[in-house]
Design a protein around this motif. Structure first.
Motif, PDB file in Angstrom:
ATOM      1  N   GLN A  31       0.803  -1.211   0.000  1.00 26.59           N
ATOM      2  CA  GLN A  31       0.000   0.000   0.000  1.00 26.59           C
ATOM      3  C   GLN A  31       0.844   1.274   0.000  1.00 26.59           C
ATOM      4  O   GLN A  31       0.305   2.365  -0.179  1.00 26.59           O
ATOM      5  CB  GLN A  31      -0.929   0.011   1.219  1.00 26.59           C
ATOM      6  N   ILE A  32       2.143   1.144   0.220  1.00 21.66           N
ATOM      7  CA  ILE A  32       3.008   2.322   0.231  1.00 21.66           C
ATOM      8  C   ILE A  32       3.116   2.887  -1.178  1.00 21.66           C
ATOM      9  O   ILE A  32       3.409   2.157  -2.131  1.00 21.66           O
ATOM     10  CB  ILE A  32       4.412   1.973   0.770  1.00 21.66           C
ATOM     11  N   GLN A  33       2.882   4.176  -1.314  1.00 23.67           N
ATOM     12  CA  GLN A  33       2.923   4.821  -2.624  1.00 23.67           C
ATOM     13  C   GLN A  33       4.348   5.271  -2.949  1.00 23.67           C
ATOM     14  O   GLN A  33       4.735   6.408  -2.697  1.00 23.67           O
ATOM     15  CB  GLN A  33       1.974   6.013  -2.642  1.00 23.67           C
ATOM     16  N   PHE A  34       5.149   4.356  -3.494  1.00 22.80           N
ATOM     17  CA  PHE A  34       6.494   4.710  -3.943  1.00 22.80           C
ATOM     18  C   PHE A  34       6.391   5.509  -5.247  1.00 22.80           C
ATOM     19  O   PHE A  34       5.498   5.276  -6.061  1.00 22.80           O
ATOM     20  CB  PHE A  34       7.346   3.457  -4.157  1.00 22.80           C
ATOM     21  N   THR A  35       7.314   6.442  -5.433  1.00 27.34           N
ATOM     22  CA  THR A  35       7.261   7.276  -6.636  1.00 27.34           C
ATOM     23  C   THR A  35       7.872   6.595  -7.842  1.00 27.34           C
ATOM     24  O   THR A  35       7.526   6.901  -8.980  1.00 27.34           O
ATOM     25  CB  THR A  35       8.036   8.586  -6.413  1.00 27.34           C
ATOM     26  N   ARG A  82      11.473   6.545  16.902  1.00 24.64           N
ATOM     27  CA  ARG A  82      11.884   5.343  16.171  1.00 24.64           C
ATOM     28  C   ARG A  82      12.962   5.716  15.164  1.00 24.64           C
ATOM     29  O   ARG A  82      12.767   5.700  13.946  1.00 24.64           O
ATOM     30  CB  ARG A  82      10.681   4.686  15.481  1.00 24.64           C
ATOM     31  N   GLU A  83      14.124   6.056  15.689  1.00 26.28           N
ATOM     32  CA  GLU A  83      15.237   6.510  14.853  1.00 26.28           C
ATOM     33  C   GLU A  83      15.641   5.458  13.834  1.00 26.28           C
ATOM     34  O   GLU A  83      16.031   5.789  12.708  1.00 26.28           O
ATOM     35  CB  GLU A  83      16.431   6.875  15.743  1.00 26.28           C
ATOM     36  N   LYS A  84      15.544   4.176  14.203  1.00 29.44           N
ATOM     37  CA  LYS A  84      15.981   3.110  13.309  1.00 29.44           C
ATOM     38  C   LYS A  84      15.132   3.017  12.049  1.00 29.44           C
ATOM     39  O   LYS A  84      15.506   2.332  11.098  1.00 29.44           O
ATOM     40  CB  LYS A  84      15.982   1.777  14.049  1.00 29.44           C
ATOM     41  N   THR A  85      13.985   3.696  12.040  1.00 30.39           N
ATOM     42  CA  THR A  85      13.177   3.760  10.822  1.00 30.39           C
ATOM     43  C   THR A  85      13.993   4.309   9.656  1.00 30.39           C
ATOM     44  O   THR A  85      13.786   3.933   8.502  1.00 30.39           O
ATOM     45  CB  THR A  85      11.928   4.630  11.056  1.00 30.39           C
ATOM     46  N   GLU A  91      17.198   1.420   3.164  1.00 27.34           N
ATOM     47  CA  GLU A  91      17.197   0.138   2.452  1.00 27.34           C
ATOM     48  C   GLU A  91      16.208   0.170   1.291  1.00 27.34           C
ATOM     49  O   GLU A  91      16.504  -0.310   0.192  1.00 27.34           O
ATOM     50  CB  GLU A  91      16.848  -0.991   3.423  1.00 27.34           C
ATOM     51  N   TRP A  92      15.030   0.739   1.539  1.00 24.64           N
ATOM     52  CA  TRP A  92      14.055   0.861   0.457  1.00 24.64           C
ATOM     53  C   TRP A  92      14.583   1.759  -0.651  1.00 24.64           C
ATOM     54  O   TRP A  92      14.410   1.473  -1.838  1.00 24.64           O
ATOM     55  CB  TRP A  92      12.743   1.430   1.000  1.00 24.64           C
ATOM     56  N   ALA A  93      15.225   2.860  -0.261  1.00 20.38           N
ATOM     57  CA  ALA A  93      15.730   3.816  -1.258  1.00 20.38           C
ATOM     58  C   ALA A  93      16.755   3.166  -2.181  1.00 20.38           C
ATOM     59  O   ALA A  93      16.761   3.425  -3.394  1.00 20.38           O
ATOM     60  CB  ALA A  93      16.320   5.032  -0.567  1.00 20.38           C
ATOM     61  N   THR A  94      17.613   2.330  -1.634  1.00 16.49           N
ATOM     62  CA  THR A  94      18.663   1.729  -2.460  1.00 16.49           C
ATOM     63  C   THR A  94      18.092   0.775  -3.504  1.00 16.49           C
ATOM     64  O   THR A  94      18.754   0.464  -4.491  1.00 16.49           O
ATOM     65  CB  THR A  94      19.688   0.973  -1.583  1.00 16.49           C
ATOM     66  N   GLU A  95      16.855   0.315  -3.300  1.00 18.75           N
ATOM     67  CA  GLU A  95      16.237  -0.562  -4.288  1.00 18.75           C
ATOM     68  C   GLU A  95      15.839   0.207  -5.551  1.00 18.75           C
ATOM     69  O   GLU A  95      15.715  -0.384  -6.631  1.00 18.75           O
ATOM     70  CB  GLU A  95      15.008  -1.234  -3.689  1.00 18.75           C
ATOM     71  N   ARG A 131      23.447   5.283   6.185  1.00 17.30           N
ATOM     72  CA  ARG A 131      23.258   4.010   5.488  1.00 17.30           C
ATOM     73  C   ARG A 131      23.433   4.182   3.977  1.00 17.30           C
ATOM     74  O   ARG A 131      24.040   3.336   3.314  1.00 17.30           O
ATOM     75  CB  ARG A 131      21.854   3.460   5.800  1.00 17.30           C
ATOM     76  N   LEU A 132      22.928   5.282   3.422  1.00 16.64           N
ATOM     77  CA  LEU A 132      23.151   5.549   2.000  1.00 16.64           C
ATOM     78  C   LEU A 132      24.634   5.743   1.713  1.00 16.64           C
ATOM     79  O   LEU A 132      25.156   5.274   0.698  1.00 16.64           O
ATOM     80  CB  LEU A 132      22.375   6.788   1.567  1.00 16.64           C
ATOM     81  N   SER A 133      25.317   6.445   2.607  1.00 15.41           N
ATOM     82  CA  SER A 133      26.757   6.662   2.448  1.00 15.41           C
ATOM     83  C   SER A 133      27.498   5.337   2.365  1.00 15.41           C
ATOM     84  O   SER A 133      28.388   5.151   1.520  1.00 15.41           O
ATOM     85  CB  SER A 133      27.283   7.494   3.626  1.00 15.41           C
ATOM     86  N   GLN A 134      27.120   4.411   3.224  1.00 12.38           N
ATOM     87  CA  GLN A 134      27.754   3.097   3.231  1.00 12.38           C
ATOM     88  C   GLN A 134      27.423   2.313   1.968  1.00 12.38           C
ATOM     89  O   GLN A 134      28.300   1.669   1.376  1.00 12.38           O
ATOM     90  CB  GLN A 134      27.290   2.330   4.477  1.00 12.38           C
ATOM     91  N   SER A 135      26.173   2.380   1.545  1.00 13.08           N
ATOM     92  CA  SER A 135      25.747   1.602   0.379  1.00 13.08           C
ATOM     93  C   SER A 135      26.378   2.076  -0.916  1.00 13.08           C
ATOM     94  O   SER A 135      26.716   1.273  -1.783  1.00 13.08           O
ATOM     95  CB  SER A 135      24.214   1.659   0.260  1.00 13.08           C
ATOM     96  N   TYR A 136      26.510   3.401  -1.062  1.00 15.28           N
ATOM     97  CA  TYR A 136      26.990   3.978  -2.326  1.00 15.28           C
ATOM     98  C   TYR A 136      28.434   4.471  -2.253  1.00 15.28           C
ATOM     99  O   TYR A 136      28.946   4.978  -3.252  1.00 15.28           O
ATOM    100  CB  TYR A 136      26.084   5.144  -2.742  1.00 15.28           C
ATOM    101  N   GLN A 137      29.059   4.326  -1.090  1.00 16.98           N
ATOM    102  CA  GLN A 137      30.439   4.774  -0.917  1.00 16.98           C
ATOM    103  C   GLN A 137      30.597   6.258  -1.247  1.00 16.98           C
ATOM    104  O   GLN A 137      31.471   6.666  -2.012  1.00 16.98           O
ATOM    105  CB  GLN A 137      31.393   3.929  -1.768  1.00 16.98           C
ATOM    106  N   ILE A 138      29.713   7.061  -0.645  1.00 19.01           N
ATOM    107  CA  ILE A 138      29.753   8.517  -0.779  1.00 19.01           C
ATOM    108  C   ILE A 138      29.917   9.107   0.616  1.00 19.01           C
ATOM    109  O   ILE A 138      29.141   8.760   1.517  1.00 19.01           O
ATOM    110  CB  ILE A 138      28.463   9.068  -1.415  1.00 19.01           C
ATOM    111  N   PRO A 139      30.877   9.978   0.839  1.00 21.32           N
ATOM    112  CA  PRO A 139      31.029  10.568   2.178  1.00 21.32           C
ATOM    113  C   PRO A 139      29.839  11.455   2.535  1.00 21.32           C
ATOM    114  O   PRO A 139      29.151  11.968   1.650  1.00 21.32           O
ATOM    115  CB  PRO A 139      32.324  11.388   2.070  1.00 21.32           C
TER     116      PRO A 139
END
Length: 217
Positions: A31-35, A82-85, A91-95, A131-139
């Motif tokens: 049901q989440i409306q991803f763009t 809920r900071e861990k959100t 994780e969703w963004a990297t998909e 988390r994005l920094s780690q996934s994409y190797q961007i500082p």
């Protein structure tokens, strides 16, 4: 373990018991409306940003509709401790997020005022960005931009107050010839984001892209 039994994690939408690392159950996830934005192509966020400031690329993860599940998710992140959100959203963004040959040089978050950070206990953008920094190797740099004034929640301001954003932010260090990805939680009018962007553009020959967790539609 005992806490998990006494206070099990529940889906934000249907209240069904789910695994501790999830936000919603598989049924409600649909049901989440991803763009489904393409970072490098024209999209609705890019069109709106370009009315406010020069822009390279833009990406919004979700649509932020009234009474929507995405709104509940963002509110859990910002107001329900809920900071861990932020990790889950990253994780969703990297998909869906593919920089291809336009990978930014630096990730920068829109800052909270120190008083607001103390009240909330965290900046809702930091874990997401790290988390994005780690996934994409961007500082990343959480301190490049400073918020100069403490104010009430943006959602409570009237339109006149929204437009009074001059000198709200300042740049804390020299930054030149850098492609910066500005990260924020929700894009509504874009005025706050524009204030951050123009401060950076005044400092040197920098390029700006934008990423938001959700955009108002």
């Amino acid at each position: 373990m005992i806490l998990d039994l006494l206070f099990p994690n529940r889906c934000l939408e249907c209240n069904r018991i789910i695994e501790s690392e999830l936000l919603v159950c598989p049924v409600c996830f649909s049901q989440i409306q991803f763009t489904y934005h393409d970072f490098l192509s024209e999209n609705s966020l890019k069109e709106r940003c370009k009315l406010l400031f020069p822009l390279e690329n833009a990406f919004a993860l979700m649509e932020f509709e009234k009474e929507s599940l995405s709104r509940k998710i963002i509110h859990e992140l910002k107001y329900k401790s809920r900071e861990k959100t932020g990790n889950i959203l990253a994780e969703w963004a990297t998909e869906y997020l593919d920089f291809k040959d336009e990978k930014p040089d630096l990730l920068v978050t829109v800052p909270l005022h120190p008083r607001k950070t103390k009240e909330r206990g965290y900046n809702q953008l930091h874990l997401f960005t790290e988390r994005l920094s780690q996934s994409y190797q961007i500082p990343f740099d959480h301190t490049l931009i400073k918020r100069n004034y403490y104010s009430s929640a943006q959602a409570l301001k009237n339109r006149k107050r929204r437009l009074e954003n001059q000198n709200t932010f300042s740049v804390t260090k020299t930054i030149e010839d850098t492609h910066i990805l500005i990260i924020d939680d929700v894009f509504t009018t874009g005025n706050t984001l524009a204030s951050v962007v123009w401060e950076i553009l005044k400092r040197g020959n920098n390029k700006i892209s934008v990423l938001v967790m959700a955009m108002d539609v």
